[in-house]
Design a protein around this motif. Structure first.
Motif, PDB file in Angstrom:
ATOM      1  N   GLY A   1       0.816  -1.207   0.000  1.00  0.00           N
ATOM      2  CA  GLY A   1       0.000   0.000   0.000  1.00  0.00           C
ATOM      3  C   GLY A   1       0.846   1.251   0.000  1.00  0.00           C
ATOM      4  O   GLY A   1       1.837   1.334   0.721  1.00  0.00           O
ATOM      5  N   LYS A   2       0.455   2.198  -0.857  1.00  0.00           N
ATOM      6  CA  LYS A   2       1.138   3.485  -0.909  1.00  0.00           C
ATOM      7  C   LYS A   2       0.099   4.596  -0.991  1.00  0.00           C
ATOM      8  O   LYS A   2      -1.067   4.352  -1.281  1.00  0.00           O
ATOM      9  N   ILE A   3       0.538   5.805  -0.739  1.00  0.00           N
ATOM     10  CA  ILE A   3      -0.351   6.958  -0.839  1.00  0.00           C
ATOM     11  C   ILE A   3      -0.677   7.162  -2.315  1.00  0.00           C
ATOM     12  O   ILE A   3       0.238   7.188  -3.149  1.00  0.00           O
TER      13      ILE A   3
ATOM     14  N   MET B   1       4.882   5.713   6.633  1.00  0.00           N
ATOM     15  CA  MET B   1       3.636   4.991   6.394  1.00  0.00           C
ATOM     16  C   MET B   1       3.099   4.333   7.666  1.00  0.00           C
ATOM     17  O   MET B   1       1.914   4.045   7.756  1.00  0.00           O
TER      18      MET B   1
ATOM     19  N   THR C   1      -4.875   4.359   0.949  1.00  0.00           N
ATOM     20  CA  THR C   1      -3.723   3.775   0.253  1.00  0.00           C
ATOM     21  C   THR C   1      -4.238   3.037  -0.985  1.00  0.00           C
ATOM     22  O   THR C   1      -5.416   2.724  -1.098  1.00  0.00           O
TER      23      THR C   1
END
Length: 98
Positions: free
Chosen positions: A33-35, A90, A97
């Motif tokens: 998961g990332k922004i 994070m 995300t």
């Protein structure tokens, strides 16, 4: 070094501010998961890929806890880039995300 909290960053994103975010975690970490909108350039590749960044823009550096992004921000700052480190990384991110 300029810093921004996860809460401040989330507020800017909710206001639809145009932000340039670079996530310096490894690909396996980013897969969890990332922004949304963040570009992944692992810290170890930053020196070789910094040509992809524009010195006229400001970049928010992101990692797992804030340490690698601080290293990345310091490195890019020394290369003439405008950077902000997201503190807490994070682990502290409460927002969406992808």
């Amino acid at each position: 070094m300029k810093e921004i909290s996860t809460i401040e960053l989330q507020s800017l994103l909710e206001e639809n501010k145009e932000l340039n975010m670079v996530d310096v975690r490894e690909a396996a970490e980013v897969a969890e998961g990332k922004i949304p909108g963040a570009v992944n350039i692992p810290l170890g590749l930053l020196e070789f890929r910094m040509h992809e960044l524009n010195k006229s823009k400001e970049y928010v550096m992101i990692c797992r806890s804030g340490g690698r992004s601080a290293q990345a921000a310091e490195f890019l700052k020394n290369q003439g880039f405008k950077v902000i480190n997201m503190t807490g990384g994070m682990l502290a991110w409460q927002g969406e995300t992808e």
